[in-house]
Design an enzyme around this catalytic site. Structure first.
Site, mmCIF file in Angstrom:
data_model
loop_
_atom_site.group_PDB
_atom_site.id
_atom_site.type_symbol
_atom_site.label_atom_id
_atom_site.label_comp_id
_atom_site.label_asym_id
_atom_site.label_seq_id
_atom_site.Cartn_x
_atom_site.Cartn_y
_atom_site.Cartn_z
ATOM 1 N N LYS A 89 -7.881 14.175 -6.920
ATOM 2 C CA LYS A 89 -7.443 14.748 -5.657
ATOM 3 C C LYS A 89 -6.270 15.671 -5.931
ATOM 4 O O LYS A 89 -5.259 15.260 -6.504
ATOM 5 C CB LYS A 89 -7.029 13.639 -4.693
ATOM 6 C CG LYS A 89 -6.436 14.181 -3.402
ATOM 7 C CD LYS A 89 -6.281 13.105 -2.369
ATOM 8 C CE LYS A 89 -5.613 13.656 -1.124
ATOM 9 N NZ LYS A 89 -5.445 12.621 -0.107
ATOM 10 N N LYS B 265 -11.716 16.377 -4.738
ATOM 11 C CA LYS B 265 -11.217 16.890 -3.466
ATOM 12 C C LYS B 265 -10.080 17.862 -3.695
ATOM 13 O O LYS B 265 -9.200 17.533 -4.477
ATOM 14 C CB LYS B 265 -10.745 15.696 -2.639
ATOM 15 C CG LYS B 265 -10.073 16.053 -1.350
ATOM 16 C CD LYS B 265 -9.604 14.800 -0.678
ATOM 17 C CE LYS B 265 -8.835 15.212 0.562
ATOM 18 N NZ LYS B 265 -8.008 14.164 1.046
HETATM 19 C C1 PBG Z 1 -4.643 11.164 3.147
HETATM 20 C C2 PBG Z 1 -5.755 12.155 3.138
HETATM 21 C C3 PBG Z 1 -5.675 13.548 3.233
HETATM 22 C C4 PBG Z 1 -6.984 14.013 3.337
HETATM 23 C C5 PBG Z 1 -7.820 12.893 3.263
HETATM 24 N N1 PBG Z 1 -7.039 11.753 3.121
HETATM 25 C C6 PBG Z 1 -4.520 14.462 3.358
HETATM 26 C C7 PBG Z 1 -3.472 14.500 2.344
HETATM 27 O O1 PBG Z 1 -3.614 13.989 1.239
HETATM 28 O O2 PBG Z 1 -2.435 15.062 2.667
HETATM 29 C C8 PBG Z 1 -7.374 15.443 3.532
HETATM 30 C C9 PBG Z 1 -8.696 15.674 4.176
HETATM 31 C C10 PBG Z 1 -8.888 17.031 4.761
HETATM 32 O O3 PBG Z 1 -8.059 17.951 4.620
HETATM 33 O O4 PBG Z 1 -9.934 17.207 5.402
HETATM 34 N N2 PBG Z 1 -4.078 10.765 1.985
#
Ligand code: PBG
Length: 331
Positions: free
Chosen positions: A201, A255
């Site tokens: 991520k 992601k």
């Molecule tokens: C939380 C999380 C996030 C997303 C999914 N889980 C945001 C972040 O890490 O700040 C992002 C999903 C999206 O942008 O659609 N940890």
């Protein structure tokens, strides 16, 4: 070995619709989709999310309705994200452990509406519950501490599993959390609760609308670069994935999605495990903005981008376009 022109004409197999269908290497279906849904408090409530046109937050009762819709469309799984009321947020994110929190009520509402017909994926991270919008606990210097955060994430995961979650998806990027969560699930008798780790991520600029949707955007100061990955790195993603598989992840996620398809492909080739990608909020917003500006056909953009994930090696995709795409795919 290959023939050459004119014996070989690659346009030959492309000339007709039936032939293109026959030679198609990858196929996207409704069963490849996971639909992320935002939950808000109340009953009968729909709150449109301004930065995500077409996406709303729904109260738990209406989340049940959305889940039924997903199930009828053949979407195998939904993902739930709570918009926790500001007065229930705190520095330690304790609301994440409340068995009656919004997330748990939404899980139960989906289960009541759909039984075992649909998978429920729940996000493990503290950002929807913290007053500072970070995914973990902060020390006095504002650094997100790892091991103390993992201890809370374990309890959060168990809380979700006990409410009925099928797939625990840790999105926090702390080290060691997959093993800790897996061990706790086993000890708690949740042998068949899966873990889909957000293994690779990235600290991305594409999460902005999501943070609005869960209400953490305005709270977050600074960034998440001390735990989410540097967009410059690929080898590091493979190390993250290797670790999470070793720790007990059933599947891994990359992601954001489209800008990171090279990572999907490398993970798939190296590890041969189920790989998912999250087409995140900023990607959705870009497609919607392009369509609204007349820069592209919305349906075609949706289907082409989702198919690209399959070609890259994904088993499935989390996308806010899931219901729309499923409708298109089912004709
Ligand atoms: C939380 C999380 C996030 C997303 C999914 N889980 C945001 C972040 O890490 O700040 C992002 C999903 C999206 O942008 O659609 N940890």
């Amino acid at each position: 070995m290959t023939a050459s022109y004119p014996n070989l004409r690659l346009r030959r197999t492309r000339a007709t619709g039936w032939s293109r269908a026959l030679h198609r290497e990858n196929i996207l279906t409704h069963a490849d989709l996971i639909w992320p849904l935002f939950v808000t408090d109340g009953s009968g409530v729909e709150q449109p999310v301004a930065s995500l046109p077409g996406v709303s937050r729904w109260s738990p009762d209406l989340i049940g309705v959305r889940a039924k819709e997903a199930s009828a469309l053949g979407i195998p799984c939904i993902a739930l994200f709570p918009n926790t009321q500001p007065d229930r947020r705190s520095d330690d994110g304790a609301e994440a452990l409340n068995p009656d929190n919004l997330m748990c009520r939404a899980i139960k509402a989906v289960r009541d509406a759909c039984g075992a017909d649909i998978g429920i994926l729940t996000d493990v991270a503290l950002d929807p519950y913290t007053a500072h919008g970070q995914d973990g606990l902060l020390d006095h210097a504002g650094y997100v501490v790892n091991d103390d955060t993992v201890a809370v994430l374990v309890d959060q995961a168990i809380n979700q599993a006990e409410a009925g979650a099928d797939i625990i998806a840790p999105s926090d990027m702390m080290d060691g959390r997959v093993r800790a969560i897996r061990m706790a699930l086993e000890m708690g008798g949740h042998h068949n609760v899966q873990i889909m780790s957000y293994a690779a991520k990235y600290a991305s600029a594409f999460y902005g609308p999501f943070r609005d949707a869960v209400g953490s955007g305005g709270l977050l100061k600074g960034d998440k670069k001390s735990y989410q990955m540097d967009p410059a790195n690929g080898e590091e993603a493979l190390r993250e994935v290797e670790l999470d598989i070793a720790e007990g992840a059933d599947s891994v996620m990359v992601k954001p999605g489209l800008p990171y398809l090279d990572i999907v492909r490398r993970v798939k080739e190296r590890f041969e495990v189920p790989v998912f990608a999250y087409q995140v909020s900023g990607e959705y917003a870009m497609i919607e903005a392009a369509a609204a500006a007349g820069a592209g056909d919305r349906d075609a953009l949706v289907l082409e981008t989702l198919l690209a994930f399959k070609r890259a090696g994904c088993s499935g995709v989390l996308t806010y376009h899931a219901a729309h795409a499923a409708r298109l795919l089912r004709g």
